[in-house]
Structure formats: structure tokens, C-alpha cells
Design an enzyme around this catalytic site. Structure first.
Site, mmCIF file in Angstrom:
data_model
loop_
_atom_site.group_PDB
_atom_site.id
_atom_site.type_symbol
_atom_site.label_atom_id
_atom_site.label_comp_id
_atom_site.label_asym_id
_atom_site.label_seq_id
_atom_site.Cartn_x
_atom_site.Cartn_y
_atom_site.Cartn_z
ATOM 1 C CD GLU A 34 -2.542 1.706 0.301
ATOM 2 O OE1 GLU A 34 -2.409 2.875 -0.108
ATOM 3 O OE2 GLU A 34 -3.328 0.885 -0.211
ATOM 4 C CB THR A 43 -12.198 4.813 -3.359
ATOM 5 O OG1 THR A 43 -11.450 5.485 -4.371
ATOM 6 C CG2 THR A 43 -13.649 4.734 -3.775
ATOM 7 C CB ALA A 49 -20.721 5.066 5.299
ATOM 8 C CG HIS A 52 -25.367 0.748 -2.347
ATOM 9 N ND1 HIS A 52 -26.123 1.906 -2.286
ATOM 10 C CD2 HIS A 52 -24.074 1.147 -2.405
ATOM 11 C CE1 HIS A 52 -25.310 2.959 -2.318
ATOM 12 N NE2 HIS A 52 -24.062 2.525 -2.388
ATOM 13 C CB ILE A 342 -13.161 -2.304 -7.790
ATOM 14 C CG1 ILE A 342 -12.565 -3.469 -8.588
ATOM 15 C CG2 ILE A 342 -14.020 -2.825 -6.641
ATOM 16 C CD1 ILE A 342 -13.569 -4.397 -9.224
ATOM 17 C CB CYS A 408 -16.403 16.168 20.357
ATOM 18 S SG CYS A 408 -15.958 17.902 20.324
#
Length: 485
Positions: A34, A43, A49, A52, A342, A408
């Protein structure tokens, strides 16, 4: 020669990490190369997020097949890899007769693809599901959902590493040469040998494909910009709200996150620069204006951050977007699996894609099962989501659970240290951020960022000037503001 592997996976996005995990089910020496300093820096970590449903893709395509399969297995994957996933559903909202006809076509396509839980609903039902939405009717996809793409990818990668895969970060592939029955991989940090090469390089897929000798692919970048809204709006959006889709674009939508924020976007613009993620002000304004037609609760005061992502789309000579390409060209590049284009729904489809890659390899190589493979992975225990009793128990076990670093998101020093000690050896600020949600709250790191930087120095014993935010050239500090006396 720096090292030799049975399989070299190029790319540590969600697909590359999923492939590494599937391969670790077998007795193989696996290296994952990588160019960035962590997984999902491109990507895979820059998207909506959304899990589908599988209705948006042409029938008999790999996109449709793997999306439906990925949707079905996401619940089990969430339990195995310990990442947040909610099967909350999704609505595609329409107002005109043309919208209704398109939704009918979309529903029919979903049925052909094997997608389930699809239903056309009227205005009353739509507003029962999402009271704040604007629309006359919708297609309801009951099995769609939302997830944490960072923890999903990290879970895949860390589980692969726990089962023996080696991740080599900062190792950009500069050249590939066929030597006898193996490949010689040239990187900026030395040369490596591998018997198999898998091109899961995402935005770099064409470059690696060309290096393998598999030429002729035209890959364009489709850049989408997003706005992130504060958590106080999360209760107004129980599920993603989309406009009626076109044939090539799902449209600007509004999506809740598993942690309570809301994202607005993406828009879409073809780009040639695959490394620039800036978001122009005019795009933010257009995003807010367009999405307000669906969900009128988008105000500047609630916008805490923006970001963008780029999809690698394989197109033909006419610019028409093509299906996923997953191939072995034995006559050109034996023992190489080439993945091109992809894009979406790659996040949902990652594990089915990985399983398909392994099945292709089995047609050419006998793989021996790894009986020691362990599929379960545990994420860092989150203090913020623990019950009162659990919080007390954590503090008794480790007093650093009682010290909040990120106010936070209620992230403790114990969680920060655990993130720095991650199985992949990642040492960046975003490596901590993606594993804990520190710096993801309303102030976006304004109060905790330097505390985290100091903990990285302390934990790893490295000087301040060597701490990176995310990319190799993203120094957090470049020197002293004043000379010490």
C-alpha cells in the site's frame, strides 16, 4: 531482495483488505503493498457508507451479483469483525409521473437482481418512515443499511494480519517485471518477489494493469463532494434519503451515519487528478441547496466538516461506464488477478469480490486450507457506548479509561493507546482517528489533536517531526515556533 511472498496484494482499500483476509484462510505467505500509511485512505474511506440493496445495477453484472451477496452477509460480517452496521432501510423519493415510472423500473430491476425487501410506498407511509422528508411517494428498500467504512476495512485488514498477512505501508509499486515463474515488484523501499500478484489498487488499477502488460483500459475519476452535519440533526433522519436515480448516477442524497451525524452528497464531476480532495465552496453551496429539496434541515451552522472521494470508473470508447472487471489473463500475465473499475458498490460487495478472486485463483493453483484461521476480530472497546456499569468496570481494569482525551466523542486515553498499538503498525493521526472517532466530533480535533500527537510520540518513541497526519508528506509539525533557551 527485501522479501518473497506467495501472493502480493496491491492496494489496502476495502477490497484489497478483504482479499487478504480471504487468502489468509489458506496456507500462503501474503504481502499487502500500500502506497499510503494505513488502510482505506482513498475511495474506501471517502464515500456515503451505505450498504446498498442491489437494485441500482444492470442485471447479469458482477456489480449486481456481488452487491446483493454483500448485502445479505453484512450482518454476519459485522458480528465477526465487530464494526457498526445498521439495516435501517433506504427510500428513493419521487414527486412526478416520470419519477414513478423510473421507480417501477428500478424495483423491477431489483427483483431480477435478487434484491429483496423492495416496495413502492405512498406519501403517508413515506412520512411515517421519515417524517422530515419532502416527497409524494418512494421506493423503500428495507434491507439497505449504513455502516462504518473505516472499521469495516480496518477489521478486514487487522483480521488478515492476525491470521498471518503482512501489510507493507508506504510501499508504492513503481514497476513489475516477470522473472521466470514469479513477479519482481519494485517499490521505493526495495524489491520483492511474489508468485501471484493481485491488482486491487483502486484508483491506481490502470497503472498496475499496464505494469502487468494488460493494457487498453480507460479509467476515469468521478469525484464526489460531501458535507458532514452535526449529530444534533441525526434524530431527524432515520435512514438514507435519495432522489429518483438516473441510469448512471444515484443523485445527491442525505445519509445518517452509524454514529449519529448526517452526510450530504455526493455530487459528481469527472477528474483527471486522482489525489486532490479539496471541496470548493460553490460545491458545498450546491450540495446544501439540492439536498434541501429532499430534506430541508441543512444549515451552515450545523456543517462541521466537508470531504470528497473519487471513484475509479472503467469506461468504454464512448464513455459508457462498464461493469467490474475481474480477470486472469494467463497468456499475458500468468498468476495475476486483475481488478479494474471497482467503484460503487465496492464497499458493499468487497467480501464477495474477494471470494470470487480466490475462486479464480483455485482454477490455476491448489490452495491448502489454513486450519488455524480465526475469523473473529475485536475492535477497540468504545467507552462512549458502554453502559454506566461497563464504564466503571473499564476504569477499574485500566485507570486510563477514566481520562477523556476527545471530549466531543468521549474517547479515552486507553482507547487512544490501543489504537496506536494496532496490529498493522499504523502510526498516523488518522490511524487513531478512524479506530476511535477521536477528532471526529463538533470541534474536529481542535482540543484533542495535539494531545493525540503527544501520545503517539510517547507510545512509539518517535520525535515530533516524524509524526504524520495521514499521507507520507503530511507532517503534523515541521519545527519549533521559537528556539528554546
Amino acid at each position: 531482495m527485501k522479501g518473497a511472498y506467495d501472493v502480493a496484494v496491491i492496494g489496502a482499500g476495502v477490497v484489497g483488505s478483504a482479499i487478504a483476509r480471504e487468502l489468509s484462510r489458506y496456507k500462503l505467505k501474503i504481502g499487502v503493498f500500500e502506497k499510503n500509511l494505513d488502510v482505506c485512505n482513498e475511495t474506501s474511506g471517502r464515500n456515503s457508507a451505505v450498504v446498498h440493496g442491489g437494485f441500482a445495477y444492470d442485471a447479469d453484472t458482477l456489480k449486481a451479483r456481488f452487491c446483493v451477496a454483500g448485502n445479505r452477509m453484512m450482518g454476519d460480517l459485522s458480528e465477526e469483525l465487530d464494526f457498526p452496521f445498521k439495516r435501517c432501510g433506504k427510500v428513493l423519493v419521487g414527486n412526478t409521473e416520470e419519477d414513478m415510472e423510473q421507480l417501477k423500473r428500478t424495483l423491477k430491476q431489483g427483483d431480477v437482481n435478487g434484491a429483496t425487501g423492495l416496495e413502492l410506498i405512498d406519501e403517508k407511509k413515506l412520512h411515517e418512515l421519515v417524517p422530515a422528508v419532502v416527497g409524494k411517494f418512494a421506493m423503500w428498500s428495507k434491507n439497505s443499511g449504513i455502516m462504518d467504512p473505516f472499521l469495516f476495512t480496518i477489521g478486514l485488514a487487522e483480521n488478515a494480519a492476525e491470521n498471518g498477512a503482512k501489510f507493507l505501508f508506504g510501499h508504492e509499486i513503481l514497476g513489475i517485471e516477470r522473472v521466470d515463474d514469479d513477479y519482481l515488484l519494485r517499490t521505493g523501499k526495495g524489491e520483492y518477489k511474489a508468485h501471484w500478484v493481485i491488482n486491487a489498487a483502486g484508483l491506481g488499477c490502470k497503472t498496475i494493469s499496464d505494469m502487468l502488460g494488460i493494457t487498453g483500459y480507460h479509467v476515469i475519476g468521478s469525484k464526489g463532494n460531501y458535507i458532514i452535519l452535526d449529530k444534533r440533526l441525526g434524530s431527524l433522519l432515520p435512514m438514507p434519503v435519495y432522489p429518483v436515480p438516473s441510469n448512471t448516477y444515484m443523485g445527491i442524497h442525505v445519509t445518517p451515519t452509524v454514529d449519529g451525524n448526517v452526510t450530504v452528497g455526493p455530487d459528481a464531476e469527472n477528474v483527471t487528478d486522482f489525489s486532490y480532495y479539496g471541496v470548493p465552496q460553490k460545491n458545498m453551496e450546491e450540495l446544501a441547496k439540492s439536498a434541501s429539496n429532499l430534506w430541508p434541515h441543512i444549515n451552515k451552522a450545523d456543517q462541521i466538516r466537508n470531504f470528497s472521494g473519487i471513484l475509479p470508473k472503467w469506461v468504454d470508447e464512448n464513455g459508457v461506464i462498464q461493469d467490474f472487471k475481474i480477470e486472469i489473463k494467463e497468456d499475458i500475465a500468468p498468476h495475476a488477478v486483475n481488478l479494474v473499475g471497482i467503484e460503487s458498490p465496492g464497499l458493499t460487495a468487497a467480501v464477495p469480490i474477494a471470494q470470487y478472486v480466490v475462486e479464480l485463483m483455485k482454477e490455476h493453483e491448489r490452495l491448502v486450507k489454513n486450519d488455524q484461521f480465526i475469523p473473529e476480530h475485536k475492535s477497540i472497546r468504545r467507552f462512549a457506548t458502554a453502559s454506566f456499569e461497563e464504564k466503571n468496570a473499564l476504569i477499574r481494569e485500566n485507570k486510563e479509561y477514566g481520562e477523556i482525551i476527545c471530549s466531543c466523542e468521549q474517547v479515552t486515553k486507553a482507547e487512544i493507546r490501543a489504537a496506536i498499538r494496532n496490529p498493522l503498525g499504523v502510526a498516523t493521526m488518522t490511524g487513531v482517528k478512524y479506530r476511535t472517532r477521536a477528532m471526529m466530533g463538533t470541534c474536529q480535533g481542535g482540543f484533542c489533536q495535539m494531545k493525540i500527537e503527544q501520545l503517539i510520540e510517547e507510545e512509539l518513541g518517535i520525535p515530533a517531526k516524524d509524526v504524520r497526519y495521514s499521507r507520507p508528506d503530511s507532517w503534523v509539525l515541521t519545527g519549533n515556533m521559537r528556539e528554546e533557551k
